[in-house]
Design a protein around this motif. Structure first.
Motif, PDB file in Angstrom:
ATOM      1  N   THR A 135      65.965 -44.105 -24.529  1.00  0.00           N
ATOM      2  CA  THR A 135      65.502 -44.172 -25.933  1.00  0.00           C
ATOM      3  C   THR A 135      66.139 -43.076 -26.784  1.00  0.00           C
ATOM      4  N   LEU A 136      66.207 -41.868 -26.175  1.00  0.00           N
ATOM      5  CA  LEU A 136      66.782 -40.744 -26.902  1.00  0.00           C
ATOM      6  C   LEU A 136      68.265 -40.984 -27.213  1.00  0.00           C
ATOM      7  N   VAL A 137      68.995 -41.472 -26.178  1.00  0.00           N
ATOM      8  CA  VAL A 137      70.420 -41.754 -26.388  1.00  0.00           C
ATOM      9  C   VAL A 137      70.616 -42.851 -27.434  1.00  0.00           C
ATOM     10  N   TRP A 138      69.772 -43.888 -27.371  1.00  0.00           N
ATOM     11  CA  TRP A 138      69.863 -44.988 -28.337  1.00  0.00           C
ATOM     12  C   TRP A 138      69.583 -44.501 -29.764  1.00  0.00           C
ATOM     13  N   ASN A 139      68.571 -43.665 -29.890  1.00  0.00           N
ATOM     14  CA  ASN A 139      68.243 -43.123 -31.221  1.00  0.00           C
ATOM     15  C   ASN A 139      69.383 -42.262 -31.763  1.00  0.00           C
ATOM     16  N   ILE A 140      69.984 -41.483 -30.849  1.00  0.00           N
ATOM     17  CA  ILE A 140      71.110 -40.649 -31.287  1.00  0.00           C
ATOM     18  C   ILE A 140      72.271 -41.534 -31.744  1.00  0.00           C
ATOM     19  N   TYR A 141      72.554 -42.588 -30.957  1.00  0.00           N
ATOM     20  CA  TYR A 141      73.640 -43.509 -31.302  1.00  0.00           C
ATOM     21  C   TYR A 141      73.374 -44.196 -32.645  1.00  0.00           C
ATOM     22  N   ARG A 142      72.138 -44.665 -32.795  1.00  0.00           N
ATOM     23  CA  ARG A 142      71.792 -45.328 -34.059  1.00  0.00           C
ATOM     24  C   ARG A 142      71.883 -44.371 -35.241  1.00  0.00           C
ATOM     25  N   SER A 143      71.459 -43.107 -35.012  1.00  0.00           N
ATOM     26  CA  SER A 143      71.517 -42.114 -36.096  1.00  0.00           C
ATOM     27  C   SER A 143      72.958 -41.861 -36.518  1.00  0.00           C
ATOM     28  N   ARG A 144      73.825 -41.733 -35.492  1.00  0.00           N
ATOM     29  CA  ARG A 144      75.236 -41.497 -35.821  1.00  0.00           C
ATOM     30  C   ARG A 144      75.838 -42.707 -36.519  1.00  0.00           C
ATOM     31  N   THR A 145      75.518 -43.897 -36.002  1.00  0.00           N
ATOM     32  CA  THR A 145      76.043 -45.104 -36.642  1.00  0.00           C
ATOM     33  C   THR A 145      75.536 -45.248 -38.065  1.00  0.00           C
ATOM     34  N   HIS A 146      74.247 -44.967 -38.243  1.00  0.00           N
ATOM     35  CA  HIS A 146      73.666 -45.040 -39.583  1.00  0.00           C
ATOM     36  C   HIS A 146      74.298 -44.007 -40.510  1.00  0.00           C
TER      37      HIS A 146
END
Length: 250
Positions: free
Chosen positions: A47-58
């Motif tokens: 979840t943490l990695v996914w949130n980080i990825y989404r944050s960077r993509t966003h």
């Protein structure tokens, strides 16, 4: 009797030891609990990695959108500036066209006024028979030489029986001769114009000094063929080209 075998449950112990060595705690965890904890930790990491990825993509998408928005704003400002420039040019062209139209109207009015004045002047001049506007010889007289500074009159080749006629109404001011011309007749037209008729050969003079004459009256009749007759016009004591008066008035 059969002996029952007891299954041992596998367990894990978690020992927490203080760095001072005074406090020690031990926890016992079953295999299921341990697996559950591991799964939960994996889920948390995922979840943490996914949130980080989404944050960077966003963040990246937001940066790109901001750049596009900034570029669009710049294009809008440029278009507005070009529109203002075009509006100013259109206003200038409109004003120039209006000025040109007004100038054309004024020019047309002036041309009309000048045309009217010229027509009125021409009509007045045509009715003014005292202006020496008539050709001073009958049909047989042909123009031989034009006016120039060295030749301040026009020369006409007259034939026998040709009549030299007065160019406009006036009074015969003199009838005489000089070293060049056997006959010189001068007519005063009373409006600043004087006309002089000079014949290089003898001719029959039909007028006398002080006589009132009208346009086309006969002044003299040519006796011989190929007789040179010179005609001069004086306006306000200045010799002018007789053809100017003939072209303007005749």
């Amino acid at each position: 009797m059969k002996q029952q075998k007891h299954k041992r449950r596998e367990s894990f112990s978690l020992l927490l030891v203080s760095n001072t060595g005074k406090d020690t705690r031990q926890f016992f965890l079953s295999l299921k609990m341990m697996r559950l904890i591991i799964v939960l930790m994996l889920l948390i990491c995922i979840t943490l990695v996914w949130n980080i990825y989404r944050s960077r993509t966003h963040y990246k998408s937001e940066s790109e959108l901001r750049q596009k928005l900034t570029l669009s704003e710049q294009q809008v400002k440029q278009l507005e500036s070009e529109r203002e420039t075009l509006n100013a040019q259109n206003a200038a062209l409109t004003e120039e066209n209006e000025l040109y139209r007004q100038a054309e109207i004024v020019k047309a009015e002036m041309s009309e006024m000048m045309g009217t004045e010229e027509s009125t002047a021409d009509e007045a001049q045509q009715t003014d028979t005292s202006v020496p506007s008539q050709y001073p010889c009958t049909a047989g007289g042909l123009l031989k030489e034009s006016y120039s500074e060295d030749h301040p009159y026009i020369s006409i080749s007259a034939q026998q029986e040709d009549r030299i006629t007065v160019a406009g109404d006036g009074t015969v001011a003199s009838v005489g001769a000089d070293d060049t011309y056997p006959i010189v007749i001068e007519v005063d037209h009373g409006n600043g114009y004087r006309s002089r008729y000079m014949c290089r050969q003898e001719a029959d003079v039909q007028v006398e000094m002080g006589q009132q004459v009208q346009s086309r009256d006969t002044l003299m009749v040519i006796n011989g063929n190929e007789t040179q007759f010179d005609y001069q016009v004086i306006y306000n004591e200045q010799v002018i080209d007789p053809l100017l008066v003939l072209e303007a008035k005749g």
